[in-house]
Design a protein around this motif. Structure first.
Motif, PDB file in Angstrom:
ATOM      1  N   VAL A   1      11.504  31.684  41.932  1.00 56.24           N
ATOM      2  CA  VAL A   1      11.377  30.200  42.165  1.00 56.24           C
ATOM      3  C   VAL A   1      12.099  29.473  41.060  1.00 56.24           C
ATOM      4  N   SER A   2      12.020  29.963  39.648  1.00 59.07           N
ATOM      5  CA  SER A   2      12.572  29.372  38.609  1.00 59.07           C
ATOM      6  C   SER A   2      14.206  29.571  38.622  1.00 59.07           C
ATOM      7  N   VAL A   3      14.774  30.589  39.184  1.00 60.00           N
ATOM      8  CA  VAL A   3      16.116  30.978  39.354  1.00 60.00           C
ATOM      9  C   VAL A   3      16.603  29.936  40.492  1.00 60.00           C
ATOM     10  N   VAL A   4      15.941  29.779  41.675  1.00 63.68           N
ATOM     11  CA  VAL A   4      16.472  28.983  42.484  1.00 63.68           C
ATOM     12  C   VAL A   4      16.151  27.605  42.010  1.00 63.68           C
ATOM     13  N   VAL A   5      15.413  27.003  41.660  1.00 60.95           N
ATOM     14  CA  VAL A   5      15.310  25.731  40.927  1.00 60.95           C
ATOM     15  C   VAL A   5      16.574  25.426  39.956  1.00 60.95           C
ATOM     16  N   ILE A   6      16.835  26.420  39.039  1.00 63.05           N
ATOM     17  CA  ILE A   6      17.993  26.430  38.144  1.00 63.05           C
ATOM     18  C   ILE A   6      19.152  26.047  39.081  1.00 63.05           C
ATOM     19  N   MET A   7      19.441  26.831  40.017  1.00 64.97           N
ATOM     20  CA  MET A   7      20.779  26.828  41.092  1.00 64.97           C
ATOM     21  C   MET A   7      20.792  25.688  41.531  1.00 64.97           C
ATOM     22  N   VAL A   8      19.780  25.075  42.210  1.00 61.84           N
ATOM     23  CA  VAL A   8      19.649  23.707  42.885  1.00 61.84           C
ATOM     24  C   VAL A   8      19.947  22.576  41.852  1.00 61.84           C
ATOM     25  N   LEU A   9      19.574  22.665  40.593  1.00 65.58           N
ATOM     26  CA  LEU A   9      19.772  21.638  39.698  1.00 65.58           C
ATOM     27  C   LEU A   9      21.341  21.610  39.217  1.00 65.58           C
ATOM     28  N   PHE A  10      21.795  22.846  39.242  1.00 62.65           N
ATOM     29  CA  PHE A  10      23.111  22.888  38.688  1.00 62.65           C
ATOM     30  C   PHE A  10      24.011  22.337  39.895  1.00 62.65           C
ATOM     31  N   PHE A  11      23.864  22.595  41.268  1.00 53.87           N
ATOM     32  CA  PHE A  11      24.618  22.370  42.084  1.00 53.87           C
ATOM     33  C   PHE A  11      24.473  20.778  42.292  1.00 53.87           C
ATOM     34  N   ILE A  12      23.275  20.019  42.037  1.00 54.15           N
ATOM     35  CA  ILE A  12      23.330  18.626  41.969  1.00 54.15           C
ATOM     36  C   ILE A  12      23.951  17.934  40.751  1.00 54.15           C
ATOM     37  N   ALA A  13      23.817  18.558  39.770  1.00 51.63           N
ATOM     38  CA  ALA A  13      24.505  18.007  38.535  1.00 51.63           C
ATOM     39  C   ALA A  13      26.056  18.309  38.798  1.00 51.63           C
ATOM     40  N   THR A  14      26.663  19.250  39.557  1.00 52.22           N
ATOM     41  CA  THR A  14      28.136  19.504  39.498  1.00 52.22           C
ATOM     42  C   THR A  14      28.557  18.415  40.690  1.00 52.22           C
ATOM     43  N   SER A  15      27.574  18.185  41.584  1.00 50.42           N
ATOM     44  CA  SER A  15      28.020  17.438  42.697  1.00 50.42           C
ATOM     45  C   SER A  15      27.932  15.729  42.309  1.00 50.42           C
ATOM     46  N   LEU A  16      27.114  15.456  41.255  1.00 47.93           N
ATOM     47  CA  LEU A  16      26.891  13.992  41.040  1.00 47.93           C
ATOM     48  C   LEU A  16      27.953  13.595  39.748  1.00 47.93           C
ATOM     49  N   PHE A  17      28.352  14.607  39.071  1.00 50.00           N
ATOM     50  CA  PHE A  17      29.209  14.349  38.022  1.00 50.00           C
ATOM     51  C   PHE A  17      30.881  14.580  38.156  1.00 50.00           C
ATOM     52  N   HIS A  18      31.001  15.078  39.329  1.00 48.01           N
ATOM     53  CA  HIS A  18      32.330  15.542  39.848  1.00 48.01           C
ATOM     54  C   HIS A  18      33.059  14.225  40.521  1.00 48.01           C
ATOM     55  N   ASP A  19      33.946  13.593  39.940  1.00 45.06           N
ATOM     56  CA  ASP A  19      34.717  12.726  40.362  1.00 45.06           C
ATOM     57  C   ASP A  19      35.986  13.225  40.777  1.00 45.06           C
ATOM     58  N   VAL A  20      36.253  12.767  42.073  1.00 45.81           N
ATOM     59  CA  VAL A  20      37.253  13.159  42.990  1.00 45.81           C
ATOM     60  C   VAL A  20      38.429  11.826  42.712  1.00 45.81           C
ATOM     61  N   GLU A  21      39.496  12.159  42.079  1.00 48.15           N
ATOM     62  CA  GLU A  21      40.648  11.100  41.916  1.00 48.15           C
ATOM     63  C   GLU A  21      41.568  11.204  43.286  1.00 48.15           C
ATOM     64  N   SER A  22      41.998  10.359  43.586  1.00 48.21           N
ATOM     65  CA  SER A  22      42.924   9.969  44.613  1.00 48.21           C
ATOM     66  C   SER A  22      44.356  10.498  44.227  1.00 48.21           C
ATOM     67  N   VAL A  23      44.806  11.344  44.999  1.00 50.11           N
ATOM     68  CA  VAL A  23      46.158  12.121  44.625  1.00 50.11           C
ATOM     69  C   VAL A  23      47.318  11.273  45.547  1.00 50.11           C
ATOM     70  N   GLU A  24      48.323  11.175  44.875  1.00 46.39           N
ATOM     71  CA  GLU A  24      49.434  10.173  45.440  1.00 46.39           C
ATOM     72  C   GLU A  24      50.153  11.072  46.231  1.00 46.39           C
ATOM     73  N   ILE A  25      50.599  10.768  47.652  1.00 43.49           N
ATOM     74  CA  ILE A  25      51.308  11.790  48.124  1.00 43.49           C
ATOM     75  C   ILE A  25      52.935  11.744  47.938  1.00 43.49           C
ATOM     76  N   LYS A  26      53.580  12.775  47.701  1.00 43.05           N
ATOM     77  CA  LYS A  26      54.873  12.937  47.150  1.00 43.05           C
ATOM     78  C   LYS A  26      55.658  13.190  48.259  1.00 43.05           C
ATOM     79  N   LEU A  27      56.648  12.285  48.302  1.00 45.64           N
ATOM     80  CA  LEU A  27      57.576  12.646  49.428  1.00 45.64           C
ATOM     81  C   LEU A  27      59.038  13.235  48.831  1.00 45.64           C
ATOM     82  N   PHE A  28      59.594  14.181  49.240  1.00 47.21           N
ATOM     83  CA  PHE A  28      60.829  14.923  48.837  1.00 47.21           C
ATOM     84  C   PHE A  28      61.909  14.210  49.553  1.00 47.21           C
ATOM     85  N   SER A  29      62.793  13.852  49.070  1.00 47.59           N
ATOM     86  CA  SER A  29      64.109  13.324  49.762  1.00 47.59           C
ATOM     87  C   SER A  29      65.064  14.487  50.137  1.00 47.59           C
ATOM     88  N   THR A  30      65.578  14.246  51.408  1.00 46.39           N
ATOM     89  CA  THR A  30      66.237  15.349  51.858  1.00 46.39           C
ATOM     90  C   THR A  30      67.924  14.997  51.721  1.00 46.39           C
TER      91      THR A  30
END
Length: 79
Positions: A18-47
């Motif tokens: 149970v303690s291993v499972v709780v630690i895994m759940v806490l790490f999952f929650i921590a990574t999902s809360l503190f993970h900031d997703v930045e917007s990625v600019e779309i790059k267009l290549f000229s032809t």
């Protein structure tokens, strides 16, 4: 060796699991809360036509070079 079910050690194994499972759940929650997703600019290549012409020239040069010098001798028979 003693049977853990008879001696009461099963509580320790369940607590460990149970303690291993709780630690895994806490790490999952921590990574999902503190993970900031930045917007990625779309790059267009000229032809450009110029770039495709330079690629064609390089391909012709490399084909000519490969025909002039053979680095390996091929076998007479294919096995």
């Amino acid at each position: 060796m003693q049977n853990p079910f008879e001696t009461g050690h099963i509580k320790n194994y369940i607590l460990l699991y149970v303690s291993v499972v709780v630690i895994m759940v806490l790490f999952f929650i921590a990574t999902s809360l503190f993970h900031d997703v930045e917007s990625v600019e779309i790059k267009l290549f000229s032809t450009d036509v110029k770039s495709s012409e330079s690629v064609d020239k390089r391909e012709k040069i490399s084909k000519d070079d490969s025909n002039q010098t053979q680095r390996f001798k091929l076998l007479d028979k294919a096995y």
